[in-house]
Design a protein around this motif. Structure first.
Motif, PDB file in Angstrom:
ATOM      1  N   ASP A  84      32.378   8.200  32.437  1.00 58.05           N
ATOM      2  CA  ASP A  84      32.734   7.594  33.735  1.00 58.05           C
ATOM      3  C   ASP A  84      33.603   8.560  34.548  1.00 58.05           C
ATOM      4  O   ASP A  84      33.398   8.731  35.751  1.00 58.05           O
ATOM      5  N   GLU A  85      34.541   9.186  33.857  1.00 63.44           N
ATOM      6  CA  GLU A  85      35.411  10.157  34.552  1.00 63.44           C
ATOM      7  C   GLU A  85      34.588  11.348  35.049  1.00 63.44           C
ATOM      8  O   GLU A  85      34.794  11.846  36.152  1.00 63.44           O
ATOM      9  N   LEU A  86      33.654  11.781  34.185  1.00 65.20           N
ATOM     10  CA  LEU A  86      32.794  12.909  34.580  1.00 65.20           C
ATOM     11  C   LEU A  86      32.033  12.554  35.863  1.00 65.20           C
ATOM     12  O   LEU A  86      31.976  13.341  36.811  1.00 65.20           O
ATOM     13  N   ARG A  87      31.475  11.332  35.900  1.00 68.04           N
ATOM     14  CA  ARG A  87      30.659  10.952  37.070  1.00 68.04           C
ATOM     15  C   ARG A  87      31.508  10.665  38.297  1.00 68.04           C
ATOM     16  O   ARG A  87      30.998  10.694  39.429  1.00 68.04           O
ATOM     17  N   MET A  88      32.798  10.391  38.094  1.00 68.25           N
ATOM     18  CA  MET A  88      33.702  10.284  39.264  1.00 68.25           C
ATOM     19  C   MET A  88      33.925  11.665  39.866  1.00 68.25           C
ATOM     20  O   MET A  88      34.033  11.842  41.070  1.00 68.25           O
ATOM     21  N   ASN A  89      33.984  12.656  38.971  1.00 66.73           N
ATOM     22  CA  ASN A  89      34.237  14.024  39.427  1.00 66.73           C
ATOM     23  C   ASN A  89      32.973  14.681  39.975  1.00 66.73           C
ATOM     24  O   ASN A  89      33.043  15.572  40.812  1.00 66.73           O
ATOM     25  N   VAL A  90      31.815  14.227  39.475  1.00 65.12           N
ATOM     26  CA  VAL A  90      30.545  14.830  39.893  1.00 65.12           C
ATOM     27  C   VAL A  90      29.703  13.756  40.575  1.00 65.12           C
ATOM     28  O   VAL A  90      28.988  12.996  39.924  1.00 65.12           O
ATOM     29  N   GLY A  91      29.791  13.684  41.886  1.00 63.91           N
ATOM     30  CA  GLY A  91      29.041  12.677  42.640  1.00 63.91           C
ATOM     31  C   GLY A  91      27.593  13.099  42.810  1.00 63.91           C
ATOM     32  O   GLY A  91      27.239  14.254  42.598  1.00 63.91           O
ATOM     33  N   MET A  92      26.764  12.134  43.188  1.00 68.03           N
ATOM     34  CA  MET A  92      25.347  12.483  43.350  1.00 68.03           C
ATOM     35  C   MET A  92      24.727  11.764  44.544  1.00 68.03           C
ATOM     36  O   MET A  92      25.016  10.592  44.799  1.00 68.03           O
ATOM     37  N   VAL A  93      23.887  12.488  45.264  1.00 67.05           N
ATOM     38  CA  VAL A  93      23.149  11.914  46.395  1.00 67.05           C
ATOM     39  C   VAL A  93      21.671  12.138  46.113  1.00 67.05           C
ATOM     40  O   VAL A  93      21.269  13.250  45.752  1.00 67.05           O
ATOM     41  N   PHE A  94      20.890  11.074  46.268  1.00 58.60           N
ATOM     42  CA  PHE A  94      19.477  11.142  45.873  1.00 58.60           C
ATOM     43  C   PHE A  94      18.562  11.360  47.076  1.00 58.60           C
ATOM     44  O   PHE A  94      18.999  11.319  48.228  1.00 58.60           O
ATOM     45  N   GLN A  95      17.275  11.537  46.751  1.00 55.07           N
ATOM     46  CA  GLN A  95      16.278  11.794  47.809  1.00 55.07           C
ATOM     47  C   GLN A  95      16.215  10.630  48.800  1.00 55.07           C
ATOM     48  O   GLN A  95      16.288  10.826  50.003  1.00 55.07           O
ATOM     49  N   LYS A  96      16.078   9.399  48.254  1.00 57.01           N
ATOM     50  CA  LYS A  96      16.014   8.243  49.144  1.00 57.01           C
ATOM     51  C   LYS A  96      17.384   7.608  49.215  1.00 57.01           C
ATOM     52  O   LYS A  96      18.014   7.386  48.175  1.00 57.01           O
ATOM     53  N   PRO A  97      17.872   7.308  50.433  1.00 47.53           N
ATOM     54  CA  PRO A  97      19.174   6.661  50.529  1.00 47.53           C
ATOM     55  C   PRO A  97      19.155   5.340  49.745  1.00 47.53           C
ATOM     56  O   PRO A  97      18.179   4.597  49.814  1.00 47.53           O
ATOM     57  N   ASN A  98      20.189   5.097  48.961  1.00 50.58           N
ATOM     58  CA  ASN A  98      20.195   3.888  48.138  1.00 50.58           C
ATOM     59  C   ASN A  98      21.482   3.080  48.320  1.00 50.58           C
ATOM     60  O   ASN A  98      22.256   2.913  47.378  1.00 50.58           O
ATOM     61  N   PRO A  99      21.717   2.612  49.563  1.00 48.21           N
ATOM     62  CA  PRO A  99      22.934   1.808  49.768  1.00 48.21           C
ATOM     63  C   PRO A  99      22.845   0.497  48.990  1.00 48.21           C
ATOM     64  O   PRO A  99      21.749   0.007  48.699  1.00 48.21           O
ATOM     65  N   PHE A 100      24.011  -0.069  48.645  1.00 51.01           N
ATOM     66  CA  PHE A 100      24.029  -1.378  47.986  1.00 51.01           C
ATOM     67  C   PHE A 100      23.742  -2.456  49.029  1.00 51.01           C
ATOM     68  O   PHE A 100      24.044  -2.259  50.224  1.00 51.01           O
ATOM     69  N   PRO A 101      23.230  -3.609  48.609  1.00 52.41           N
ATOM     70  CA  PRO A 101      22.982  -4.705  49.576  1.00 52.41           C
ATOM     71  C   PRO A 101      24.300  -5.376  49.965  1.00 52.41           C
ATOM     72  O   PRO A 101      24.527  -6.545  49.678  1.00 52.41           O
ATOM     73  N   LYS A 102      25.153  -4.587  50.550  1.00 47.86           N
ATOM     74  CA  LYS A 102      26.492  -5.059  50.942  1.00 47.86           C
ATOM     75  C   LYS A 102      26.785  -4.515  52.341  1.00 47.86           C
ATOM     76  O   LYS A 102      25.970  -3.789  52.919  1.00 47.86           O
ATOM     77  N   SER A 103      27.994  -4.814  52.825  1.00 48.73           N
ATOM     78  CA  SER A 103      28.377  -4.303  54.147  1.00 48.73           C
ATOM     79  C   SER A 103      28.639  -2.796  54.060  1.00 48.73           C
ATOM     80  O   SER A 103      28.799  -2.247  52.952  1.00 48.73           O
ATOM     81  N   ILE A 104      28.704  -2.169  55.235  1.00 52.10           N
ATOM     82  CA  ILE A 104      29.002  -0.730  55.291  1.00 52.10           C
ATOM     83  C   ILE A 104      30.336  -0.474  54.582  1.00 52.10           C
ATOM     84  O   ILE A 104      30.461   0.427  53.744  1.00 52.10           O
TER      85      ILE A 104
END
Lengths: 250, 226
Positions: free
Chosen positions: A80-100
């Protein structure tokens, strides 16, 4: 300064070897582009840095993967700490079904930050950093799905930035976007690299040459050539690289 | 063959066509001067317009390739080299035009052969025509070794033209009535010296294009392999 280093990295999906003896040194606060034909291993290599490949059954990894001098595959590492330090952005935008707002605040909350003022400040700063603030100011409670594709992608970048990673991995971040949104993402990459190390996988050769400082060319799981982008795109050493970037490949 | 390769091949054909025409222009300018052939001089002047058309077309096509295909590595070097070679060949054609204009507009019917000999005009022309053909072959064959040979020849041209300053000054002293004609020959010598420089510039571009090696402003590097 060195940020990421792999030494003799081999990765297998069952009996298929997807990465072969990859040794590469990725410098801090630089943009490194990974290019190569489909199936060459570039996305697999990218996912090594936040251990995303761990989620795939029968994956076997050999060799060293160091981030800030620490082997991220050693036993006892906090993923979890590793993934906090290493963020990722994917090919297709994948926002959560929530507000901005909630999309950006989500990562902060799951990481134990509950102070309302701190979260608000962080959301605004992240949206500003992702060059989205002027477009969403006053609309933070609207659904993220109301944003355009390009805005959603920058929202995903803001979401990644909110938890203050030192590395962001981008897997074809602009391939589903129109030219204006693509230009905004590329400009954002330029701005972010003063604070963050960026590794980007792209099929778009012009994009790789525009945004990156270093480029690695992969073919059939091997790193064929790695060096400064200006060198790779003007005078590559390896004829395979030359053939690929000039479109004469195969 | 992909689209870019097709466009690059077309560009190569265009510049080769222009080059062949300029080789012929220089040869005809020489004939026109040595024989004081006004008809041939007029033909050189007429064909100069065709060289200009070639130059504009090559500029436009190079611009299109850069804008539409964003070439990289050897393809990019080729287009950049063609742009510069285009300018240099066009200037060689301008020299041929200048010499042809001198012949065509001259009120005289012959030229003093003794003066032509003193100015070593025939010899200079022969060397330059050989250099221009040599760089053309180097370009066609993508042969940097052949291109390198041109640098030493340009040095020799410079040496000869420098020595002609004294020779032609002496000629004026001995034949003061021919000062005007001698000055015209002096001007032609200067023009021919520039043709040598253009050939040398073209050779630099061929080496850049084939070996990604920049020789500009590096006399040492050029002569080392020449």
């Amino acid at each position: 300064m060195l940020k990421i280093q792999t030494r003799d990295l081999n990765l297998f999906y069952g009996s298929f070897q997807a990465l072969k003896n990859i040794s590469m040194e990725i410098k801090a606060n630089k943009v490194t582009a990974l290019i190569g034909p489909s199936g060459c291993g570039k996305s697999t290599y990218l996912r090594v840095f936040n251990r995303m490949n761990d989620l795939i059954p029968n994956v076997k990894i050999q060799g060293d993967v160091m981030i800030d001098g620490e082997n991220i595959y050693r036993s006892g590492i906090n993923i979890d700490e590793l993934r906090m330090n290493v963020g990722m952005v994917f090919q297709k935008p994948n926002p959560f079904p929530k507000s901005i707002f909630e999309n950006v605040a989500y990562g902060l909350r799951v990481n134990g930050i509950h102070d309302k003022t701190e979260i608000e400040e962080s959301v605004v700063n992240s949206l500003k950093q992702a060059a989205l603030w002027t477009e969403v100011d006053g609309k933070l409670n609207k659904s993220a799905y109301e944003l355009s594709g390009g805005q959603q992608q920058r929202l995903c970048i803001a979401r990644a930035l909110a938890i203050k990673p030192s590395i962001i991995l981008m897997d074809e971040p602009a391939s589903a976007l129109d030219p204006i949104s693509t230009a905004k993402i590329e400009e954002l990459i330029h701005q972010l690299k003063s604070e963050i190390t960026i590794v980007i996988v792209t099929h778009n050769m012009q994009q790789a040459s525009r945004v990156s400082d270093y480029t690695g060319f992969f073919y059939l799981g091997e790193l064929i050539e790695f060096g400064k982008t200006t060198k790779i795109f003007t005078k590559p050493d390896n004829p395979h690289t030359e053939n690929y970037i000039t479109g004469r490949f195969g | 063959m992909n689209h870019l390769e097709n466009e690059i091949n077309k560009l190569k054909e265009e510049i080769s066509g222009m080059w062949t025409m300029v080789i012929s222009q220089l040869s005809n300018a020489r004939e026109a001067l040595m024989n004081f052939d006004k008809d041939l001089a007029a033909e050189v002047l007429f064909k100069e317009r065709m060289v200009d058309v070639y130059e504009l077309k090559i500029d436009k096509d190079s611009e299109s390739i850069l804008a539409l295909y964003q070439p990289v590595a050897s393809d990019l070097r080729f287009v950049l080299a063609v742009l510069k070679i285009n300018t240099n060949i066009e200037r060689i054609a301008d020299v041929a035009k200048g010499i042809a204009k001198f012949v065509a507009k001259s009120p005289k019917e012959t030229l003093n052969q003794e003066l032509l000999t003193a100015g070593r005009i025939e010899e200079l022309f022969a060397m330059l025509q050989s250099m221009l053909s040599e760089v053309f072959s180097a370009f066609e064959e993508e042969n940097p070794k052949l291109a390198f040979k041109v640098f030493a020849k340009d040095e020799l041209i410079d040496k000869i033209t420098r020595s002609l300053d004294d020779t032609l000054a002496d000629y004026i002293r001995k034949n003061p009535s021919e000062i005007h004609e001698t000055m015209q020959i002096f001007s032609i010598v200067r023009k021919l010296e520039r043709v040598g420089d253009h050939c040398s510039n073209i050779a630099e571009e061929i080496v850049f294009c084939t070996e990604a090696n920049v020789l500009k402003h590096s006399k040492k590097k050029k002569l080392k392999n020449s």
